[in-house]
Design an enzyme around this catalytic site. Structure first.
Site, short mmCIF file in Angstrom:
data_model
loop_
_atom_site.label_atom_id
_atom_site.label_comp_id
_atom_site.label_asym_id
_atom_site.label_seq_id
_atom_site.Cartn_x
_atom_site.Cartn_y
_atom_site.Cartn_z
N SER A 1 0.83 -1.23 0.00
CA SER A 1 -0.05 0.07 -0.07
C SER A 1 0.84 1.34 -0.04
O SER A 1 1.57 1.62 -0.91
CB SER A 1 -0.89 -0.26 1.10
OG SER A 1 -1.78 0.74 1.09
N ASP B 1 -1.20 1.32 -4.02
CA ASP B 1 -1.85 0.37 -4.40
C ASP B 1 -3.47 1.04 -5.06
O ASP B 1 -4.27 0.22 -5.34
CB ASP B 1 -2.18 -0.92 -3.53
CG ASP B 1 -2.81 -0.46 -2.22
OD1 ASP B 1 -2.95 0.47 -2.19
OD2 ASP B 1 -3.53 -1.59 -1.86
N ASP C 1 -2.29 6.37 -3.51
CA ASP C 1 -1.19 5.59 -2.71
C ASP C 1 -0.81 4.57 -3.66
O ASP C 1 -1.31 4.35 -4.95
CB ASP C 1 -1.81 5.21 -1.54
CG ASP C 1 -2.75 3.98 -1.50
OD1 ASP C 1 -3.46 3.91 -2.46
OD2 ASP C 1 -2.67 3.31 -0.52
N ASP D 1 -5.79 2.22 -3.56
CA ASP D 1 -7.23 2.07 -2.76
C ASP D 1 -7.65 3.17 -1.86
O ASP D 1 -8.37 3.22 -1.37
CB ASP D 1 -7.12 0.61 -1.99
CG ASP D 1 -6.08 0.76 -1.05
OD1 ASP D 1 -5.42 1.63 -0.64
OD2 ASP D 1 -6.30 -0.27 0.02
#
Length: 455
Positions: free
Chosen positions: A96, A243, A241, A245
């Site tokens: 992440s 990833d 960010d 999400d």
């Protein structure tokens, strides 16, 4: 003995040090034994360690007879959507917003929701058995053979087409947007999404090299985005960010718009259109007191959960609610997605700016009056020692008694790092900072002493 366990957002650790190929292979076997699905989807972000860990996890899954479909680099929410579309479990190799040296493993059950804590505990239990068969007695599922490993690239376009369908034919013509993809998994997709709907896009943070993910860019470092928004006289800045999400935004004046303000804006918009189910929004304990006061003033009920978008989702589903999220920018539009989706959030925000016909700064003016909030991260030897640190909790109670209804104190262990997060909200210049500093020093002292005592 298993030392790497599920935190608030999957398993995470330093790649090839804590999260080794050997452990990842064993985890793949444990996942296949516990979930027992015929097929798993696997995607990843842009970290250098991604292919290594993806190969190890795939080997573990296929060695237990499961088929694996490698979808390559894709945002976490794209994997969640594919999991829902195909009704198969999905795995994302990503840490992440963490630095590139870290990596992690996130799992979605068939249907696109993150695993329950009970299922994670069952996987941990099976992982111990895989790593040390004699500890709990060997158990091997027979008759599975070896699964197939196939690749299915190019699914990013299908994901973008799905997002476009959600705005029901509306366009973003005339809007100038700066998009920062954090050199992460949305680097090849984010600009295409907004450009395809007519926006003029300035793309930054979209040249991943395996080591620059989240490095001075994205939602953890929004200064570059803010400068670019001002330089290009953009209407909006969007910061993803690694990833993709989560999302934070920047207004045309370069000011940061955090998750609290975004959720407040979306809640008010949905309520005005009669689409905020239960006239309720779900947030976590980290959400600023100013948000709660703003919602109360406008007749919107606030429901609070523990930190973690899985808890937000559980609360949304329990009561059939439609909107929830976190201050960090994880925002769930439950009627549109099963998890936080930064690209979707950016799309909804851009659509809102166009439909409202006025700048984002004007829409946010007077919406949330933020109570001064300080968050410090205290490195500790073992976060589990916090629960029994009586001196710390006594000090917290004293500070809360002094603050009364003028503020609050929250201490919690990080679910992904060896840190205790100390959050203080208080009115008055320097009050929150002083309390956070006192409590942070006490946490460090007490937990170091406890760790020394316990050896």
């Amino acid at each position: 003995m298993v030392t790497t366990r599920f935190g608030t957002d999957g398993v995470r650790g330093v790649a090839n040090v804590e999260l080794t190929p050997e452990l990842t292979l064993a985890l793949g076997r444990a996942i296949a034994r516990t979930i027992t699905a015929a097929t798993f989807l696997i995607g990843r972000d842009t970290r250098r360690s991604g292919p290594l860990l993806q190969a190890a996890l795939s080997a573990g899954l296929t060695s237990e007879g499961a088929d694996v479909v490698d979808v390559g680099v894709l945002p976490t929410p794209a994997l969640a959507w594919l999991s829902a579309e195909r009704n198969v479990p999905a795995v994302v190799i990503s840490a992440s917003h963490n630095p590139f040296a870290d990596n992690g493993i996130k799992l979605f059950a068939a249907g696109g929701a993150k695993l329950s804590e009970e299922m994670e505990a069952a996987i941990e239990d099976e992982l111990e058995r895989v790593l040390d068969p004699m500890a709990k007695g060997p158990r091997r599922l027979e008759g599975h053979g070896v699964g197939r490993l196939t690749a299915e690239p190019g699914l990013g376009q299908a994901y973008l087409e799905r997002l476009v369908s959600l705005v029901e034919g509306r366009r973003l013509d005339g809007l100038r947007i700066v998009v920062d993809s954090a050199n992460g998994s949305a680097s090849a997709l984010a600009a295409r999404l907004y450009e395809g709907l007519g926006a003029e896009v300035v793309a930054i943070g979209c040249e991943p090299d395996g080591t620059n993910i989240n490095d001075g860019c994205g939602s953890t470092a929004t200064g570059t985005l803010a400068a670019a928004v001002v330089e290009h006289q953009a209407d909006l800045g969007l910061a993803l960010d690694g990833d993709a999400d989560r999302l934070l935004a920047v207004g045309p004046d370069g000011a940061l718009v955090n998750g609290d303000e975004l959720i407040a804006l979306f809640a008010l918009d949905l309520a005005e259109r009669g689409q905020l189910a239960g006239i309720t929004v779900v947030v976590t304990v980290m959400t600023n007191l100013g948000f709660r006061l703003a919602m109360e003033e406008r007749g919107i009920i606030v429901k609070e959960t523990a930190v973690g978008d899985r808890y937000v989702l559980a609360a949304l589903d329990k009561d059939g609610l439609s909107l929830g999220g976190e201050q960090s920018g994880h925002i769930i539009f439950r009627r549109l997605a099963t998890t936080g989706d930064g690209l979707l959030t950016g799309l909804v925000l851009a659509d809102r700016v166009v439909q409202a016909g006025k700048p984002l700064t004007e829409q946010l003016d007077g919406l949330v009056t933020r109570i001064p909030q300080v968050l410090i991260n205290v490195p500790v030897p073992n976060t589990e020692l916090l629960e029994s640190a009586d001196a710390v909790w006594s000090a917290v109670a004293e500070e809360e008694a002094r603050l009364g209804d003028r503020g609050r104190v929250l201490l919690r262990p990080s679910g992904t790092e060896p840190l205790v997060r100390v959050m203080v909200e208080a009115t008055g210049d320097g009050v929150a900072e002083a309390i956070a500093d006192r409590l942070g020093k006490l946490v460090r002292f007490e937990l170091q002493a406890a760790a020394a005592t316990h050896g």
